[in-house]
Design a protein around this motif. Sequence first.
Motif, PDB file in Angstrom:
ATOM      1  N   TYR A  93      56.257  33.520  37.252  1.00  0.00           N
ATOM      2  CA  TYR A  93      54.695  33.388  38.096  1.00  0.00           C
ATOM      3  C   TYR A  93      55.100  33.854  39.366  1.00  0.00           C
ATOM      4  O   TYR A  93      55.815  33.490  40.173  1.00  0.00           O
ATOM      5  CB  TYR A  93      54.220  31.943  38.044  1.00  0.00           C
ATOM      6  N   LYS A  95      52.443  33.691  41.614  1.00  0.00           N
ATOM      7  CA  LYS A  95      51.712  32.770  42.537  1.00  0.00           C
ATOM      8  C   LYS A  95      52.074  31.203  42.172  1.00  0.00           C
ATOM      9  O   LYS A  95      52.080  30.945  41.221  1.00  0.00           O
ATOM     10  CB  LYS A  95      50.212  33.004  42.257  1.00  0.00           C
ATOM     11  N   PRO A  96      51.941  30.641  43.352  1.00  0.00           N
ATOM     12  CA  PRO A  96      51.765  29.166  43.077  1.00  0.00           C
ATOM     13  C   PRO A  96      50.868  28.551  42.245  1.00  0.00           C
ATOM     14  O   PRO A  96      51.014  27.282  41.611  1.00  0.00           O
ATOM     15  CB  PRO A  96      51.758  28.353  44.428  1.00  0.00           C
ATOM     16  N   SER A  97      49.744  29.094  42.096  1.00  0.00           N
ATOM     17  CA  SER A  97      48.515  28.731  41.240  1.00  0.00           C
ATOM     18  C   SER A  97      47.595  29.945  41.059  1.00  0.00           C
ATOM     19  O   SER A  97      47.666  30.842  41.882  1.00  0.00           O
ATOM     20  CB  SER A  97      47.806  27.515  41.529  1.00  0.00           C
ATOM     21  N   PRO A  98      46.893  30.070  39.997  1.00  0.00           N
ATOM     22  CA  PRO A  98      45.801  31.074  39.846  1.00  0.00           C
ATOM     23  C   PRO A  98      44.863  31.688  41.130  1.00  0.00           C
ATOM     24  O   PRO A  98      44.742  32.629  41.445  1.00  0.00           O
ATOM     25  CB  PRO A  98      45.233  30.871  38.505  1.00  0.00           C
ATOM     26  N   ASP A  99      44.631  30.560  41.880  1.00  0.00           N
ATOM     27  CA  ASP A  99      43.593  31.015  42.909  1.00  0.00           C
ATOM     28  C   ASP A  99      44.366  31.079  44.190  1.00  0.00           C
ATOM     29  O   ASP A  99      43.539  31.185  45.444  1.00  0.00           O
ATOM     30  CB  ASP A  99      42.717  29.645  43.180  1.00  0.00           C
ATOM     31  N   LYS A 100      45.716  31.212  44.264  1.00  0.00           N
ATOM     32  CA  LYS A 100      46.434  31.252  45.570  1.00  0.00           C
ATOM     33  C   LYS A 100      46.983  32.596  45.540  1.00  0.00           C
ATOM     34  O   LYS A 100      47.219  33.338  44.341  1.00  0.00           O
ATOM     35  CB  LYS A 100      47.542  30.098  45.425  1.00  0.00           C
ATOM     36  N   GLU A 120      58.742  28.603  35.356  1.00  0.00           N
ATOM     37  CA  GLU A 120      58.334  27.479  34.665  1.00  0.00           C
ATOM     38  C   GLU A 120      59.390  27.441  33.172  1.00  0.00           C
ATOM     39  O   GLU A 120      59.419  28.192  32.582  1.00  0.00           O
ATOM     40  CB  GLU A 120      56.978  27.668  34.034  1.00  0.00           C
TER      41      GLU A 120
END
Length: 159
Positions: A93, A95-100, A120
Amino acid sequence: MDLKQIQELIKMVNKSNLSEVSIEEKDFKITIKQKEEIIQQAVFSPAYAPAPAPLPAPAPAIAAPAVPAAPAAPKADDSKYVTIKSPMIGTFYRKPSPDKPTFVEVGDEVTPGKVVCIIEAMKLFNEIESEIKGKVVKVLVDDHSPVEYDQPLFLVDPS
């Protein structure tokens, strides 16, 4: 008829070649059916196969003027770059999360200890840190892709 007798009857029907057994008493009726297995077998015989279509006759050769081959594009020299590799098997991945925003983009400077991605593995998110200082030249893996141990992830120009 009690449960033990019914179980014995089922065993007997399973062992026999009977497909169905029905028993009727005064106030009791039971029917036991074996599951029928449908076996379909397709047999193809060459006698029934369609004949192959005839091949078209080759066209007569026509002499064409010789065209020089285009020179191959020079290959980029990746030997001067340092590779950041995956330390484990997992899912990559950026990004740390989809919105970051992404951790690093091509052209970004990295330093030792800077997080460049997450992998992951077994429901654990492992931050992967750069061990070198330099500029990210290329991202070698697509976001959300599976990665193997020691698979190259980034190319970094240390100069």
